[in-house]
Design an enzyme around this catalytic site. Sequence first.
Site, PDB file in Angstrom:
ATOM      1  N   HIS A  84      -1.756  -9.042   0.282  1.00  0.00           N
ATOM      2  CA  HIS A  84      -1.842  -7.592   0.255  1.00  0.00           C
ATOM      3  C   HIS A  84      -1.067  -6.942   1.391  1.00  0.00           C
ATOM      4  O   HIS A  84      -0.455  -5.895   1.225  1.00  0.00           O
ATOM      5  CB  HIS A  84      -3.320  -7.232   0.351  1.00  0.00           C
ATOM      6  CG  HIS A  84      -3.587  -5.785   0.525  1.00  0.00           C
ATOM      7  ND1 HIS A  84      -3.094  -4.860  -0.365  1.00  0.00           N
ATOM      8  CD2 HIS A  84      -4.275  -5.091   1.454  1.00  0.00           C
ATOM      9  CE1 HIS A  84      -3.484  -3.656   0.016  1.00  0.00           C
ATOM     10  NE2 HIS A  84      -4.172  -3.765   1.125  1.00  0.00           N
ATOM     11  N   ARG A 107     -12.211  -8.489   5.092  1.00  0.00           N
ATOM     12  CA  ARG A 107     -11.392  -8.978   3.988  1.00  0.00           C
ATOM     13  C   ARG A 107     -11.155 -10.477   4.013  1.00  0.00           C
ATOM     14  O   ARG A 107     -11.265 -11.147   2.988  1.00  0.00           O
ATOM     15  CB  ARG A 107     -10.040  -8.269   4.017  1.00  0.00           C
ATOM     16  CG  ARG A 107     -10.176  -6.812   3.691  1.00  0.00           C
ATOM     17  CD  ARG A 107      -8.878  -6.084   3.821  1.00  0.00           C
ATOM     18  NE  ARG A 107      -9.074  -4.742   3.286  1.00  0.00           N
ATOM     19  CZ  ARG A 107      -8.136  -3.809   3.265  1.00  0.00           C
ATOM     20  NH1 ARG A 107      -6.945  -4.072   3.758  1.00  0.00           N
ATOM     21  NH2 ARG A 107      -8.378  -2.638   2.752  1.00  0.00           N
ATOM     22  N   HIS A 122      -6.284  -9.692   0.181  1.00  0.00           N
ATOM     23  CA  HIS A 122      -7.261  -8.674  -0.170  1.00  0.00           C
ATOM     24  C   HIS A 122      -8.230  -9.248  -1.195  1.00  0.00           C
ATOM     25  O   HIS A 122      -7.820  -9.824  -2.187  1.00  0.00           O
ATOM     26  CB  HIS A 122      -6.534  -7.456  -0.745  1.00  0.00           C
ATOM     27  CG  HIS A 122      -7.406  -6.251  -0.837  1.00  0.00           C
ATOM     28  ND1 HIS A 122      -8.386  -6.145  -1.789  1.00  0.00           N
ATOM     29  CD2 HIS A 122      -7.461  -5.122  -0.101  1.00  0.00           C
ATOM     30  CE1 HIS A 122      -8.999  -4.976  -1.618  1.00  0.00           C
ATOM     31  NE2 HIS A 122      -8.459  -4.341  -0.609  1.00  0.00           N
ATOM     32  N   LEU A 151      -2.660   2.884   6.888  1.00  0.00           N
ATOM     33  CA  LEU A 151      -2.155   4.254   6.805  1.00  0.00           C
ATOM     34  C   LEU A 151      -2.196   4.888   8.186  1.00  0.00           C
ATOM     35  O   LEU A 151      -1.289   5.598   8.597  1.00  0.00           O
ATOM     36  CB  LEU A 151      -3.004   5.056   5.822  1.00  0.00           C
ATOM     37  CG  LEU A 151      -3.094   4.485   4.404  1.00  0.00           C
ATOM     38  CD1 LEU A 151      -3.922   5.401   3.516  1.00  0.00           C
ATOM     39  CD2 LEU A 151      -1.704   4.304   3.802  1.00  0.00           C
ATOM     40  N   GLY A 159       8.236   5.771   8.192  1.00  0.00           N
ATOM     41  CA  GLY A 159       9.611   6.273   8.172  1.00  0.00           C
ATOM     42  C   GLY A 159       9.688   7.765   7.919  1.00  0.00           C
ATOM     43  O   GLY A 159      10.398   8.492   8.627  1.00  0.00           O
ATOM     44  N   GLY A 208       8.383   5.346   3.914  1.00  0.00           N
ATOM     45  CA  GLY A 208       6.937   5.308   3.714  1.00  0.00           C
ATOM     46  C   GLY A 208       6.272   6.162   4.774  1.00  0.00           C
ATOM     47  O   GLY A 208       6.917   7.033   5.376  1.00  0.00           O
ATOM     48  N   LEU A 209       5.010   5.912   5.027  1.00  0.00           N
ATOM     49  CA  LEU A 209       4.307   6.759   6.002  1.00  0.00           C
ATOM     50  C   LEU A 209       4.994   6.735   7.356  1.00  0.00           C
ATOM     51  O   LEU A 209       5.181   7.767   7.987  1.00  0.00           O
ATOM     52  CB  LEU A 209       2.858   6.309   6.135  1.00  0.00           C
ATOM     53  CG  LEU A 209       1.991   6.586   4.915  1.00  0.00           C
ATOM     54  CD1 LEU A 209       0.550   6.182   5.194  1.00  0.00           C
ATOM     55  CD2 LEU A 209       2.044   8.053   4.528  1.00  0.00           C
ATOM     56  N   SER A 227      -9.591  -0.791  -5.101  1.00  0.00           N
ATOM     57  CA  SER A 227     -10.054  -0.397  -3.773  1.00  0.00           C
ATOM     58  C   SER A 227     -11.260  -1.216  -3.357  1.00  0.00           C
ATOM     59  O   SER A 227     -12.160  -1.499  -4.129  1.00  0.00           O
ATOM     60  CB  SER A 227     -10.421   1.073  -3.754  1.00  0.00           C
ATOM     61  OG  SER A 227     -11.072   1.345  -2.554  1.00  0.00           O
ATOM     62  N   ARG A 264      -6.152  -7.191   9.418  1.00  0.00           N
ATOM     63  CA  ARG A 264      -6.213  -5.740   9.513  1.00  0.00           C
ATOM     64  C   ARG A 264      -7.486  -5.227   8.851  1.00  0.00           C
ATOM     65  O   ARG A 264      -7.870  -5.695   7.784  1.00  0.00           O
ATOM     66  CB  ARG A 264      -4.999  -5.117   8.828  1.00  0.00           C
ATOM     67  CG  ARG A 264      -5.005  -3.603   8.837  1.00  0.00           C
ATOM     68  CD  ARG A 264      -3.747  -3.015   8.238  1.00  0.00           C
ATOM     69  NE  ARG A 264      -3.590  -3.313   6.828  1.00  0.00           N
ATOM     70  CZ  ARG A 264      -4.300  -2.756   5.858  1.00  0.00           C
ATOM     71  NH1 ARG A 264      -5.234  -1.876   6.140  1.00  0.00           N
ATOM     72  NH2 ARG A 264      -4.081  -3.084   4.597  1.00  0.00           N
TER      73      ARG A 264
END
Lengths: 239, 643, 252
Positions: free
Chosen positions: B402, B331, B266, B442, B45, B42-43, B284, B436
């Site tokens: 989420h 959230r 979420h 990201l 790794g 993913g981002l 979103s 978060r």
Amino acid sequence: MSSGNAPPLDRLVKALTSTISLKIVMAVTGIAGAGFVIFHMLGNLQMFLGREAYNTYAEFMQNLGELKWVARLGLLGILFGHVSTAVLLVQRNTAARPEGYYTQKRKRTSVAAVYMAQLGIVLLLFIIYHILHFTGGMIHTDLGYELVEMGPNGARRDLYTHVINSFSNPLIALTYVAANLALALHLAHGATSMFKTIGFGVGRWKVPVEAIGPAFGVIVGLGNISMPIAVLTGVIGAN
Amino acid sequence: MKLDAKIPSGPIEKKWDKARFELKLVNPANKRRHKLIIVGTGLGGASAAATLSELGYDVECFCFQDSPRRAHSIAAQGGINAAKNYQNDGDSVWRLFYDTVKGGDYRSREANVYRLSQVSVNIIDQCVAQGVPFAREYGGVLANRSFGGAQVSRTFYARGQTGQQLLLGAYSALNRQIARGKVKMHTRMEMLDLVLVDGHARGIITRNLVTGEIERWAADAVVLATGGYGNVFYLSTNAMGSNVTAAYRAYKRGAGFANPCFTQIHPTCIPVSGNYQSKLTLMSESLRNDGRVWVPRNKEDLKKKPKDIDPADRYYYLEERYPSFGNLVPRDVASRAAKKVCDEGYGVGATGQSVYLDFGTAIERDGKRAVEDRYGNLFEMYERITGENPYGTPMRIYPAVHYTMGGLWVDYNLMSNVPGLHVLGEANFSDHGANRLGASALMQGLADGYFVIPYTLGNYIATEWKGEVSADHPAFVKAEGEVRERTRKLLDIGKNSGAEKKSVDDFHRRLGKIMWEHCGMARNAKGLETALQEIPALREEFWSTAYVPGGSDEFNPWLEKAGRVADFLEFGEIMCRDALYRDESCGGHFREEHQSEEGEAVRNDEDFSHGAIWEYQGDNVEPKLHKEELTFENVKLTTRSYK
Amino acid sequence: MSDENMDIKLKVWRQKGPTQAGYFEDHKVSANPHMSFLEMLDVLNEQLLNDGKEPVAFDHDCREGICGACSMVIDGAPHGPRKGTTTCQLHMREYNDGDEIVIEPWRAKAFPVIKDLVVDRRAFDRIQQAGGYVSVSTGSSPDANAIPIGKRDADEAFDYAACIGCGACVAACPNASAMLFVSAKVAHLSLLPQGQVERVERVRKMVDAMDFEGFGGCTNHGECEASCPKTISVDAIGLLNREYMRAGLSRD
């Protein structure tokens, strides 16, 4: 396997044999062929202007001399380029899907596009037949291939009568009609496809390029078919 | 277990500079002699694999998907935060740092968060250079939006698929290294164990998911970037394959698991429609910028169509309860508020488990066209899934699991307490505390992979690494044997017993229900104790009646799933234990015993201003608790208020 | 809409492995109209499992239309009948009680079957590895706003970058051509200033890789665009052809 840093010769070979390159050869020969088809149609439509005009045009074409052979060899080369790349591409495309689908839905494509290769074979056979018939006079020999008439510059072929005699035979006329339907379909997809292959048909050119194929197909189809039909229905006759 | 966070001394703005200077370097010529294993693409790794191999390390990279590009980072929609202050609206590294610590409800490590804010600006530069097509203004500069309750516009986005575009950027960097032969990529390969030699992480055991082959891989360090464990709830917005196995195997080998109970719910997901439901779809959060959340004020209106309900009878509960933040509260607050109204019986839809998200006002104010420009894709997606048209009738939404803030404990250098084992992104615990903020996942994944691990991992190699080890070392042989044994056991369960065959999915679904009910949006001691009774019983049932078809030496997705569910069945218990231990409410962890009269979370900073780290003590043995005290030198602890 | 369950007949492709011959198997399943297509297959698999039979293998992961894992040809159409929709987002409300649905894998030489409906799509990764990137190492990038990019170019680049790499274009193409995939990648980078430096080399390498993998050629049917879950325009192919010719004329 990539060619970016490959030696020049290797790069050249790859550049010439890549799928896109073969398609470009096909497109360019297609454009040339389509140009010839238009030219050929316009010349022959002079049938409707009568015997005098038509035979004068035929005489002009006959007397081109060496240029005629240059043109014929050129056309043969174009045909060869078009057919040989078609064979190579069809081979690749068939090999790309060894096992077919149980059913395959067509969401977008046209009949013309799907049967492009088959139409091509029909056209190739027709071209041979057509050359044997009108150019070479090797078949249908009883229909007036050898007829001559006196023109302003002396004796010349009476192609007009040859055509009238030929198309008066319903079987021959219908063969020409059928072949030209195939041609119309081939062009309907081909004349659009060839522009797309050379990178047109994007952005503002999209609509015109997508219209040109079908339009071209209809024009060439109607123009060419009008002649045997006109003869068959007596619109144009022996005079 | 020794937990040294290794936070550099000095003022917070200087810590990272100082660390970078003090971290030992590996001689460039020596780097190629060091092999690194990176699990997950993913981002975190993919960016780590690309960057570390650019530095010269020899990288072996693994993912269970058929392509690195399909890692679940791809599904992130909203955006990525960065303290660029391109909008000149008062943002700064400090403000992003402050917002993140506050958003995390003061349960994250200040130094890590500050560094995250610092490197956030480099991430955007790097991504743009890779060709990531971020949204832009007409003048050609990058566009920003405000996101998830932030009062500055610092979120960069690429329509509704920021995650995919960022991942494709990292994937392309990874591809470049694969093409150069610097990274060896192993797809459809699942890590099933971590191998320790002399207490250091020195390799992994994998199963080739196509052939079933079990393999040993030795290296000089191991990096886990294996994502979160939200799928312990069965229904979540995570991908079907997302799992805890790699992290859990590391835990069983001695790595501490920190704050496992910190999960994020979420608020804007498409509600559950039936029992067959296999996953939940997130929409979103940007929808809350223009959508207004409400339920009927009167229960007799529940049967009515939303448009027939008198505007005065619509209860815009977020706007009424939180006048200054309104629909844009964080959230956790938005999610709990939705649960509250539904629990009170005001939920709409066939199940009564959803609330309206209404664009009527926005459409009236800005026109349908403007709303379509902003949210067209999301509306389309909603319509595809529910068959309802949100332009005509309000959307129905409900919160869903989420993201998981908890994860393997890591120090400032992203190394776990097991030397050589580094953990990145959602798989670690460090940056988001108990909650978060939107568009920060990201940011963290890429910060860890591009800009943190490349420096810190070298320090381990330079200072602690203990020389070469081969995959024939007895520790590897033993671990491989254990993996084989476990695989065989999984395949044998339902086949040998005469009992009724039950699918693995069935157990997963039941575990999810227990977790959602007792360890979900709101928790209490009684429920958690019940869960702690139910989970071991379910686990026992699993190991005696679960049926796993097929064999081990073939492509067998049911075997893969069984292994993952077996781990969730153990891991769920640790989550509940942690939730029970943390006798306070904070962020995503809401203990019903600890709320204000208005139903807001009440923290207990006195007793719980620490990370709770669990150490494995053996199967069916209570894990041992360790604490990492959190000190706040730069941010004053306040009660979060979004009124 | 009716919420009642429908009886659906399925004709599903089964294949043990790449070298074994495949065949169709008939099944019946009761499906709720609100189910997704994959949830319907979950129900089928649960059923097969209870009968002690082997469930049907298929690729899937995010189930929200972005990871590109799901890959099946449904009644002759990749991802099924709905425009711009992946299989995972297709819902059973598209079908009626009593319908028969034929499910097949992507069929292409370059995508060999692994099992049942699962195919090996690593050919796409290899094409990307051949040149689908900007060679910029971490750390060496200028400020993100240093090079302005017009909104139109950025938007168009995004349109092509939206490709999820599922392979539906190959599956839909009568020639199993990967031109839409490759062209979308090439178009994305060639529209951005960052992609200019390696523009010539990139298109050459990627086209070579595409041919090497054994995909067919483009005959401009447009089936790829019609089946693309992200509705990527075939204009990309026109752009790729241009790029390729441009590279052919380049001395680099």
